[in-house]
Design a protein around this motif. Structure first.
Motif, PDB file in Angstrom:
ATOM      1  N   ARG A  61      21.231 -12.064  68.169  1.00 34.94           N
ATOM      2  CA  ARG A  61      21.762 -13.230  67.705  1.00 34.94           C
ATOM      3  C   ARG A  61      22.974 -12.957  67.116  1.00 34.94           C
ATOM      4  O   ARG A  61      23.370 -12.124  66.512  1.00 34.94           O
ATOM      5  N   GLU A 110      24.355 -19.793  69.182  1.00 35.71           N
ATOM      6  CA  GLU A 110      22.628 -20.046  68.830  1.00 35.71           C
ATOM      7  C   GLU A 110      22.694 -21.205  67.962  1.00 35.71           C
ATOM      8  O   GLU A 110      21.551 -21.630  67.740  1.00 35.71           O
ATOM      9  N   THR A 139      20.545  -9.316  64.411  1.00 37.67           N
ATOM     10  CA  THR A 139      21.269 -10.517  63.837  1.00 37.67           C
ATOM     11  C   THR A 139      22.621 -10.175  63.231  1.00 37.67           C
ATOM     12  O   THR A 139      22.578  -9.355  62.454  1.00 37.67           O
TER      13      THR A 139
END
Length: 275
Positions: A61, A110, A139
């Protein structure tokens, strides 16, 4: 990709960035340029992403907390294959899917971002979710240094330590300039290292203007040490365009035709030298 190839890709991205900002007549040019090396490295080497399957469950992410520098993100997403050819040329036009801050309507993005201070809290949530679901994805959150005046960042920093989020990497684009001037005159940040170390994070410093430094830094991260990671990426505002470098007014600015041609000439010279 090899380091030389990534340097070339970053210069090609930098050239494309100048094209779209000039054509659109808007853009946060200085910050786009200072973060371009990092963004290129993330999408072309570091992160596990797939433009053919943007929502694959185990993808890494990415959150651009300094969302005003979305032009850099759009440019890299196009180069990586997430944005179809031609779409990027609609930036700034009525009805374009590309807005002035990241939006989830664009493949590869995202979360909607741009309200400064919100990106890291969202990234913390994503990292916690990965832990809860037993997922291996990482992330990555990129913040501005002027953004560090937002209190929500430090609430997120405490949570990152509390939940041992070693799957979370936050980066501060440390170019020392924000829209109102030098960060140390507006709201002093130094020493960043001591501040984030006190919050329980592993703090690493790198030269964000140097591709090899970026690669060495990310490849050395220990994602099993129980600590969230904060990278202080020391960069130059307006990197790669001589008259923009370290000049605060280019936080948001569009070059004239003459300035645009000079910028393209400088970038093209570097591309030709690399080729």
């Amino acid at each position: 990709m090899e380091t030389k190839d990534l340097i070339m890709q970053s210069e090609v991205n930098r050239r494309r960035l100048m094209e779209i900002i000039y054509k659109a007549g808007a853009g946060h040019t200085g910050g786009d340029l200072s973060v371009m090396n990092l963004m290129t490295a993330l999408y072309f080497d570091i992160m596990n992403v797939n433009p053919e399957d943007p929502k694959m469950p185990d993808r890494d992410r990415f959150v651009l907390s300094k969302g005003h520098c979305v032009e850099a993100l759009y440019t890299v997403l196009e180069a990586r294959g997430f944005i179809k050819p031609g779409v990027l040329d609609t930036l700034g036009q009525f009805g374009s899917v590309l807005s002035g801050h990241p939006t989830i309507e664009v493949p590869g993005i995202e979360v909607n971002t741009g309200a400064l201070g919100h990106g890291l809290p969202i990234g913390v949530g994503m990292a916690i979710a990965a832990k809860m679901d037993g997922k291996a994805y990482k992330t990555y959150v990129v913040m501005g240094d002027g953004e560090q005046g937002e209190g929500s960042i430090y609430e997120a920093a405490m949570a990152g330590n509390m939940y041992h989020l070693d799957n979370l990497v936050a980066v501060i684009d440390r170019n020392y300039l924000q829209i109102s001037g030098n960060t140390e005159d507006v709201m002093a940040l130094d020493s960043v290292r001591e501040r984030w170390t006190a919050f329980g994070w592993e703090v690493i410093e790198m030269n964000g203007d140097d591709m090899q430094s970026i690669l060495d830094t990310f490849h050395a991260i220990d994602y099993s040490n129980g600590k969230p990671h904060l990278i202080v990426s020391r960069t130059t505002k307006g990197k790669g365009v001589s008259y923009m470098e370290n000049v605060a007014k280019w936080h948001h600015g569009v070059p004239t035709q003459e300035q645009y041609e000079q910028a393209m000439k400088e970038i093209d010279e570097r591309i030709n030298a690399l080729g």
